[in-house]
Design an enzyme around this catalytic site. Structure first.
Site, mmCIF file in Angstrom:
data_model
loop_
_atom_site.group_PDB
_atom_site.id
_atom_site.type_symbol
_atom_site.label_atom_id
_atom_site.label_comp_id
_atom_site.label_asym_id
_atom_site.label_seq_id
_atom_site.Cartn_x
_atom_site.Cartn_y
_atom_site.Cartn_z
ATOM 1 N N ASN A 143 8.798 3.989 2.662
ATOM 2 C CA ASN A 143 9.175 3.355 3.839
ATOM 3 C C ASN A 143 9.347 1.962 3.526
ATOM 4 O O ASN A 143 9.212 1.277 2.595
ATOM 5 C CB ASN A 143 8.219 3.784 4.877
ATOM 6 C CG ASN A 143 8.612 4.884 5.498
ATOM 7 O OD1 ASN A 143 9.599 4.930 6.657
ATOM 8 N ND2 ASN A 143 7.856 6.198 5.067
ATOM 9 N N HIS A 177 -3.696 -8.002 -15.280
ATOM 10 C CA HIS A 177 -3.899 -9.262 -16.229
ATOM 11 C C HIS A 177 -5.320 -9.262 -16.660
ATOM 12 O O HIS A 177 -6.299 -8.853 -16.156
ATOM 13 C CB HIS A 177 -3.560 -10.546 -15.312
ATOM 14 C CG HIS A 177 -2.305 -10.758 -14.799
ATOM 15 N ND1 HIS A 177 -1.526 -11.389 -15.622
ATOM 16 C CD2 HIS A 177 -1.373 -10.270 -13.729
ATOM 17 C CE1 HIS A 177 -0.034 -11.485 -15.138
ATOM 18 N NE2 HIS A 177 -0.302 -10.803 -13.925
ATOM 19 N N THR A 186 -8.883 2.588 -6.551
ATOM 20 C CA THR A 186 -9.215 1.813 -7.893
ATOM 21 C C THR A 186 -9.533 2.757 -8.903
ATOM 22 O O THR A 186 -9.917 2.872 -10.046
ATOM 23 C CB THR A 186 -10.389 0.879 -7.730
ATOM 24 O OG1 THR A 186 -11.411 1.424 -7.156
ATOM 25 C CG2 THR A 186 -9.833 -0.344 -6.747
ATOM 26 N N LYS A 187 -9.647 4.205 -8.530
ATOM 27 C CA LYS A 187 -10.091 5.265 -9.344
ATOM 28 C C LYS A 187 -9.391 6.500 -9.004
ATOM 29 O O LYS A 187 -8.668 6.638 -7.945
ATOM 30 C CB LYS A 187 -11.703 5.626 -9.026
ATOM 31 C CG LYS A 187 -12.620 4.444 -9.464
ATOM 32 C CD LYS A 187 -13.965 4.883 -9.213
ATOM 33 C CE LYS A 187 -15.097 3.736 -9.607
ATOM 34 N NZ LYS A 187 -16.452 4.225 -9.213
ATOM 35 N N ARG A 233 -12.751 5.813 -1.155
ATOM 36 C CA ARG A 233 -13.744 6.854 -1.484
ATOM 37 C C ARG A 233 -13.444 8.208 -1.058
ATOM 38 O O ARG A 233 -12.792 8.091 0.227
ATOM 39 C CB ARG A 233 -15.204 6.257 -1.236
ATOM 40 C CG ARG A 233 -15.391 6.366 0.303
ATOM 41 C CD ARG A 233 -16.937 5.678 0.552
ATOM 42 N NE ARG A 233 -16.973 5.353 2.009
ATOM 43 C CZ ARG A 233 -17.178 6.444 2.847
ATOM 44 N NH1 ARG A 233 -17.572 7.905 2.319
ATOM 45 N NH2 ARG A 233 -17.731 6.385 4.102
#
Length: 204
Positions: A97, A128, A179-180, A194
């Site tokens: 979208n 980075h 992030t996981k 989570r």
């Protein structure tokens, strides 16, 4: 149909591309050649390939240098003001979208069939370095890649960082920062994201 009306109709489709697949034959008569021209121009200038019956917003910022190819499967749609930088491999019936930003870094982004990506989602398959011996802008860049499974729903304004794999049929809540890795069928939300549930638990 006046030219002004057609231009407004094209703009509507660019922001809500699912409407393209509901067009009546009289509108498809101009919309299909319009789309064919957009995709032909991109194919001529960039390392990109399109499957059958795709819809691409005319203002899509797509960049696919040699070695950074972008591939679309069949019946994919990308809405207005999105940015795609390869390498990216997109399955069939995937929707992206408006206002999304996808950068494949070096390792690339893979998106499975029938995945839906809401507006203003950011997916970056690179990162980075953060060592203190030099300024951040001089740091080296790493890339592990991002893999998104099939039939995944990614909510509005989600961020997905490099190295993440999202399993099939998962749902990512609005505004989450992933992030996981996310298991298949999981529902995740929050920053950092989570697991808050499993789609299979709600089935009768």
């Amino acid at each position: 149909m006046t030219e002004r009306y057609r231009a407004q109709h094209q703009r509507r489709l660019a922001w809500m591309p699912w409407l393209y697949y509901r067009l009546k034959p009289k509108h498809l008569a101009w919309a299909q050649p319009w789309q064919a021209d957009i995709q032909a121009q991109l194919s001529e200038l960039e390392t990109v390939s399109f499957g059958q019956d795709c819809f691409i917003a005319p203002d899509l910022a797509l960049f696919a240098e040699p070695g950074r190819a972008i591939r679309f499967g069949d019946r994919c749609m990308v809405a207005a003001e999105s940015f795609l930088h390869g390498p990216i491999d997109i399955g069939n019936e995937v929707s992206i979208n408006h206002g999304c930003s996808l950068d494949g870094g070096k390792a690339g982004i893979r998106i499975g069939d029938q995945t839906r990506i809401a507006n203003h989602v950011s997916i970056y398959a690179f990162n980075h370095g953060m060592a203190l011996d030099k300024p951040l802008y001089q740091q080296g860049v790493s890339s592990k890649g991002v893999v998104i499974g099939k039939d995944v729903w990614i909510g509005a304004r989600v961020g997905i960082v490099d190295g993440v794999t999202i399993g099939d049929h998962a749902v990512i809540g609005m505004g989450a920062v992933v992030t996981k890795d996310v298991p298949a069928y999981a529902k995740v939300a929050g920053n950092p994201a989570r697991v808050i549930g499993d789609r299979r638990e709600e089935q009768p």
